[in-house]
Design a protein around this motif. Structure first.
Motif, mmCIF file in Angstrom:
data_model
loop_
_atom_site.group_PDB
_atom_site.id
_atom_site.type_symbol
_atom_site.label_atom_id
_atom_site.label_comp_id
_atom_site.label_asym_id
_atom_site.label_seq_id
_atom_site.Cartn_x
_atom_site.Cartn_y
_atom_site.Cartn_z
ATOM 1 N N GLU A 70 38.477 39.243 91.919
ATOM 2 C CA GLU A 70 38.610 40.522 91.225
ATOM 3 C C GLU A 70 39.936 40.696 90.491
ATOM 4 O O GLU A 70 40.067 41.577 89.652
ATOM 5 C CB GLU A 70 38.400 41.666 92.226
ATOM 6 N N LYS A 81 37.496 42.868 87.566
ATOM 7 C CA LYS A 81 36.985 43.850 88.527
ATOM 8 C C LYS A 81 36.175 44.931 87.806
ATOM 9 O O LYS A 81 35.064 45.282 88.228
ATOM 10 C CB LYS A 81 38.154 44.474 89.289
ATOM 11 N N GLU A 128 37.725 39.092 96.919
ATOM 12 C CA GLU A 128 39.090 39.612 96.790
ATOM 13 C C GLU A 128 39.881 38.805 95.770
ATOM 14 O O GLU A 128 40.600 39.364 94.948
ATOM 15 C CB GLU A 128 39.801 39.575 98.157
#
Lengths: 184, 524, 438
Positions: C308, C273, C305
């Protein structure tokens, strides 16, 4: 085919390709003199003659701009292979031209990473500004051939393209006219 | 072979013991399990590309290509498990998506492995809805035509030309689904053994121009035979349709021809269907050759021979049995015999030891020698003035038929009646050709091999050994030569080179004669 | 470093230190930057000692498979009387990956040195650097570097005056993704079609020219001089404390819809991320990441989602459902037609299939046709089932993994973005340029 194009043995900048031989022109052997010596040097690098096949085909393409059937037969003879074998190898690799191509052979990467960055717009701009209209078709003036190519390995510099042996990065539809102008 | 380690494994629940290094596919054959396959061929290097022979090996993470996976001790192999079947079903569907599905017009239909395995293991309906790729039919030269749309890229043909014929004129060109088999302009499939690619092709992609559209596979009758077109003795299958030979194909024999046969052999079959056959016994009566029944003709022949010395001019394409009886006949009269063999160039198949189209363009020169006949380019030279000349299926083509004039009388035992014989023959006994009778040939290395009858002889023609047996009987020389087997067993009892052999024991792979001229491992 | 951007302070710049530095390209400049010290040192060690250090360092193959390099080298049996070969895989063709290109463009001598050490370590006198034909600049610079190295006595029959023979030859590919597969590369080098070979035999037993061969990626080999100079312990320090299996620094290529595409060098285990947002600057203005492919186009595609959460190392990506692969991070944002991109990826594989295995030759093309039909608004729901089933047939059943690689983005794409497919099937015809396969 334009008559003004670079005929074999004409003046050439180093690394530039001698494009534009007519497909029906009689074959003049490539592996003589300096080119033969170059191949002989290459042969010392490998324990088997056949290993020099890709390099030998590169020499042919550098000299003639494409790999004709006659050239395949010549390479086969020089490396003690059969022409069918050489044809099988030539047609496996996309960078060997089995037909003459335009003076500026433009390969545009449109694989996914470049595609998401607008590579297809670059292709369209090129087709429009070169007058090629269609992929793989050489422009009427014999100057350009535009094709799509699979991943050029410059994904971070979308959209990359190759003009003959030259790599050009970060092309956008807007920079296409200037790019073509710079090719002459 | 005792020093090769033996490996034990289980295939489809059956225990199998094979030498170390054997592939699972070959091991399965010994257990009577045929694992479907396309690219694998026992006579070619392993390619492992069609992925049809995938099987499930317990404890292995992935399905194994059985052609390219060696056996291992304790291995448990499942050929028909759901996982393996599913994978092969997938391969079959993929092989068919671009296939034209033109079985009704395909020569291979009925003997096509794509059809067979699809029927056996494939889906009943394909799911492909998109346009099919198209490539035009191409003449590959020689006897071969390439129907690219049916090609499954198994590369058997390429490997044969590379590794067996040592004449790499074929290659896979292009890549991905655009790939196809290609030859180079001006370099055709003209190698003398190139026709084998037709047999090797498991589908209808490589076809014989010669047999194109001649018959559907299921209309053919097949008989095991031996190629009579040279002295190599390649094992073959004679395929007939309505009593006509339409195709010759190789029959595997590890000791002679592996899986192969040359183009000369496979395409020289038209003579087997000759229409100008003599099909009834003829006896000269009042200067004219007139048809007679067998009994009359045999009596006339025996009478002609009576008290005379017989000189036999024999064809080297006659069986051992017939040559044996001809030799017997000559010796009985104190005469002799000779033969000549048409010659051609020797053309080896370089990838197989001791396999070639031989200069002797006849099957049984070796047999003729063993039966006491003299090989000669001028075979009539041995004929003494006034002798009875027995011409056994030798047309005297390119010989000076005038030499026949020396003979006191002429008996023709043959399949045809050449022009000279119409004037010269006293008696003509019609016989079957080698596709119409059974018997044995002895190849140039001394291997005795059986051939079976493939079609009926025309008219009243009879098997040659049978005719000779009758003739000997009519001449008072015992009898008992009613079958080729009886004749062979008599031969084996008399001719030293054949000692210890018997007809049934020859099977369909043959056996070596004594003191045979074996060279190399291939014929040993 | 984030070439063509200035280095970020969270990068661990080792291999990429001289990217963009023109002075580093030539021999003289390279020597000034510490070049060939490691080679000199290596030629004074025994091959076994070098293999030991590399093993200890935990260096793993950077081409995609992640096999421990020292272990791979130890498969090469010394004194077997056979010529050994080293192949350097510089056929970088995995879409999304362009790190080796920069290594060769900016630090060609680093690769010459890595090859020379590698060759010596495995008992080879010859190393071939197989560079994809499209990398014309890398080819020129590598050829020039070899020439310089020969002239300076670094390579040749008396390498660095030690009496040892080390040759490094550049071999130019000619346009075939599959030649990045190690056995295909060997076939190509031998002058054949780039067909992957059936294994066994493995390259260490019978590889190039039938002889024992080791094949290493460019990035792997250029890491070796650093390991010899600084020691295995130094190298091992790059990485997550809780994951000793992934060590060292790793170059990640970043491309697609992101602020600062380029190459970044981070320690193994770097938070993905942070990498995406901090180092690479996050999505383009007004957009959001939609899908991320972290290791080149062959690895499973993930939603933003999902992606990350990965630590950037071999184990981290696998634990999170994808793979580190070649380290080519492809970012696709919410302005893209994802199905079209998956179709484009499939077409790539269809174009590159060598044609040997049935499932790959036919399956990649079939997959492409169905996907392109769906994109053109002609798809059906059954097509999705067919795609998944074809994908199953293409997975784990062929000689190499090209067909698996084609199936992976399709399968993961349908699983994770089924709505996108269904939307196309249900109503709209999405415009797509009918691009031809070149």
């Amino acid at each position: 085919m334009s008559a003004t194009r670079n005929e074999m043995g004409g003046e050439r900048a180093p690394g530039d390709l001698a494009h534009g031989l007519h497909e029906s022109a009689p074959h003049v052997p490539v592996f003589t003199g300096a080119r033969r010596a170059e191949l002989d040097e290459l042969l010392t690098r490998y324990p088997q003659k056949m290993a020099a096949l890709l390099p030998a085909l590169w020499i042919v393409q550098e000299e003639r701009g494409w790999v004709s059937s006659d050239a395949m037969a010549e390479v086969a003879e020089v490396l003690e292979l059969t022409p069918a074998y050489v044809k099988g190898v030539v047609s496996f690799y996309t960078m060997y031209h089995q037909h003459p191509v335009g003076q500026h052979f433009i390969q545009v990467c449109t694989t996914s990473p470049c595609n998401v960055c607008g590579a297809e717009d670059v292709v369209n701009a090129l087709l429009k500004h070169t007058g090629c209209e269609e992929l793989g078709v050489t422009s009427a003036d014999g100057k350009y051939t535009v094709i799509e190519v699979e991943c050029l390995g410059a994904c971070g510099f979308a959209t990359p393209l190759m003009v003959n042996e030259k790599f050009i990065e970060s092309v956008t539809p807007e920079t296409v006219p200037a790019l073509l102008a710079s090719l002459g | 072979m005792a020093d090769v380690k033996q490996v034990n494994l289980t295939i489809e629940g059956r225990p199998v013991t094979v030498p170390d290094g054997t592939s699972i596919l070959e091991a399965a054959k010994t257990a009577g399990v045929l694992i479907p396959h396309y690219c694998y061929h026992p006579g070619l290097p392993v390619a492992g590309v069609c992925r049809m022979c995938l099987v499930e090996v317990e404890k292995a993470p992935k399905l194994a290509p059985s052609c390219a996976t060696a056996v291992a001790e304790g291995q448990v192999v499942h050929v028909h498990s759901p996982k393996a079947l599913e994978a092969r079903k997938g391969v079959l569907e993929m092989l068919l998506i671009n296939h034209p599905l033109d079985c009704p017009i395909c020569d291979q239909a009925g003997e096509c492995e794509l059809q067979d395995y699809t029927y056996q293991e494939g889906r009943s309906e394909g799911r492909y809805r998109d346009p099919k790729r198209f490539n035009p039919v191409e003449d590959f030269g020689g006897d071969v035509v390439y129907v690219a749309n049916r090609c499954i890229l198994c590369t058997r043909c390429v490997r044969f030309m590379d590794d067996v014929a040592h004449d790499p004129v074929l290659a896979v060109a292009e890549r991905g689904d655009r790939a196809l088999i290609a030859k180079f302009e001006g370099h055709d499939l003209t190698h003398a053994w190139a026709g084998n690619v037709i047999d090797l092709c498991p589908v209808g992609a490589l076809l014989s121009k010669d047999s194109l559209n001649k018959a559907r596979a299921w209309e053919l009758d097949r008989s095991a035979s031996v190629c009579p077109n040279c002295s190599q003795g390649c094992n073959m299958i004679v395929e007939t349709r309505d009593n006509q030979v339409v195709r010759l194909r190789p029959r595997p024999n590890e000791k002679v021809n592996k899986f192969f046969m040359c183009d000369h052999g496979r395409l020289s079959y038209r003579w087997m269907n000759r229409k100008d056959r003599v099909d009834v016994p003829l006896v000269r009566q009042g200067g004219v050759l007139a048809s007679a029944d067998w009994e009359v003709a045999l009596r006339a022949a025996a009478a002609t021979l009576s008290g005379k010395k017989a000189f036999v001019l024999a064809s080297p394409n006659l069986s051992n049995e017939t040559l044996f009886l001809l030799g017997k006949l000559a010796r009985k009269t104190g005469g002799g015999g000779a033969f000549r063999v048409p010659q051609g160039a020797e053309v080896p198949l370089p990838g197989v030891e001791d396999l070639a189209l031989r200069p002797d363009r006849a099957a049984n020169g070796r047999g003729a020698e063993l039966m006491g006949f003299t090989r000669s380019d001028a075979p009539l030279d041995g004929l003494g003035a006034g002798d009875v000349l027995v011409v056994a299926d030798e047309e005297l083509a390119e010989l000076d038929a005038a030499g026949v004039a020396k003979a006191g009388a002429v008996i023709v035992i043959g399949t045809t009646l050449p022009a000279w014989a119409r004037h010269a023959a006293n008696v003509v006994l019609p016989i079957a050709n080698c596709t119409e009778e059974e018997g044995t040939f002895t190849n140039l290395r001394g291997r005795v091999q059986r051939f079976l009858q493939a079609k009926a002889a025309p008219g009243a023609a009879r098997p040659s050994y049978f005719v000779l047996g009758d003739l000997l009987a009519a001449s008072g020389e015992g009898s008992g030569f009613w079958t080729a087997g009886q004749t062979f067993d008599a031969l084996a009892a008399e001719v030293p080179a054949f000692a210890g052999l018997n007809y049934d024991g020859l099977g369909l792979r043959g056996a070596m004669t004594q003191g045979a001229l074996a060279t190399g491992g291939a014929t040993a | 470093m984030g070439f063509p951007h200035p280095p970020h302070d969270r990068e661990s710049v080792v291999l990429s230190k001289y990217f963009g530095d023109k002075e580093a390209i030539g021999l003289e400049g390279w020597r000034k930057r510490g070049g060939y010290v490691a080679l000199q040192k290596a030629l004074g060690m025994t091959p076994a000692e070098i293999v030991g250090v590399v093993k200890e360092s935990g260096l793993r193959g950077r081409g995609g498979a992640g096999f421990p390099t020292g272990v791979k080298w130890s498969f090469m049996k010394p004194g077997d009387g056979k010529p050994h070969y080293l192949c350097c895989n510089a056929d970088e063709s995995e879409p999304g990956t362009f790190k080796d290109r920069e290594i060769m463009r900016w630090t060609p001598h680093a690769l010459v040195e890595g090859c020379a050490i590698g060759a010596y370590a495995i008992g080879a006198e010859v190393a071939y650097v197989y560079i994809r034909g499209e990398y014309t600049e890398a080819l020129d610079r590598m050829n020039a570097a070899c020439k310089e190295a020969y002239a300076a006595g670094i390579l040749g029959t008396n390498a660095m005056g030690t009496g040892k023979t080390v040759h490094v030859y550049v071999h130019k590919g000619a346009g075939a993704y599959i030649c990045g597969e190690e056995t295909a590369l060997m076939n190509s080098l031998e002058g054949r079609r780039g067909n992957p070979r059936i294994k066994p035999p493995f390259p260490a037993v019978a590889g190039l020219f039938g002889q024992p061969t080791t094949i290493n990626n460019v990035e792997t080999l250029v890491a070796v001089p650093h390991i010899l100079n600084n020691g295995a312990d130094w190298y091992k320090k790059f990485g997550r404390a809780d994951n000793p299996k992934s060590t060292g620094t790793k170059l990640f290529s970043v491309c697609g819809n992101i602020q600062r595409p380029g190459n970044y060098e981070v320690a193994m285990g770097f938070p993905f991320k942070d990498f995406l947002y901090d180092l690479c600057g996050g999505p383009l203005p007004g957009r959001q990441f939609k899908a991320i492919i972290p290791g080149g186009i062959s690895v499973p595609i993930q939603t933003r989602e999902e992606a990350e959460n990965s630590p950037m190392d071999y184990e981290g990506f696998v634990a999170n459902g994808t793979m580190l692969g070649s380290g080519g991070v492809i970012v696709i944002d919410d302005a893209q037609n994802l199905v079209k991109q998956i179709a484009r990826a499939a077409r790539f594989f269809a174009h590159e299939s060598c044609a040997q295995c049935t499932q790959c030759r036919e399956g990649t093309a079939w997959t492409t046709k169905i996907l392109e039909r769906i994109v053109a608004g002609e798809g059906s729901t059954e097509d999705l089932d067919t795609l998944l089933e074809i994908g199953e047939q293409m997975t784990g059943k062929t000689i190499c993994v090209l067909s698996d690689s084609c199936a992976t983005p399709v399968k993961s794409g349908i699983e994770k973005f089924r709505g996108d497919f269904e939307a196309l099937i249900k109503k709209k015809k999405v415009h797509m340029v009918p691009a031809q396969v070149a």
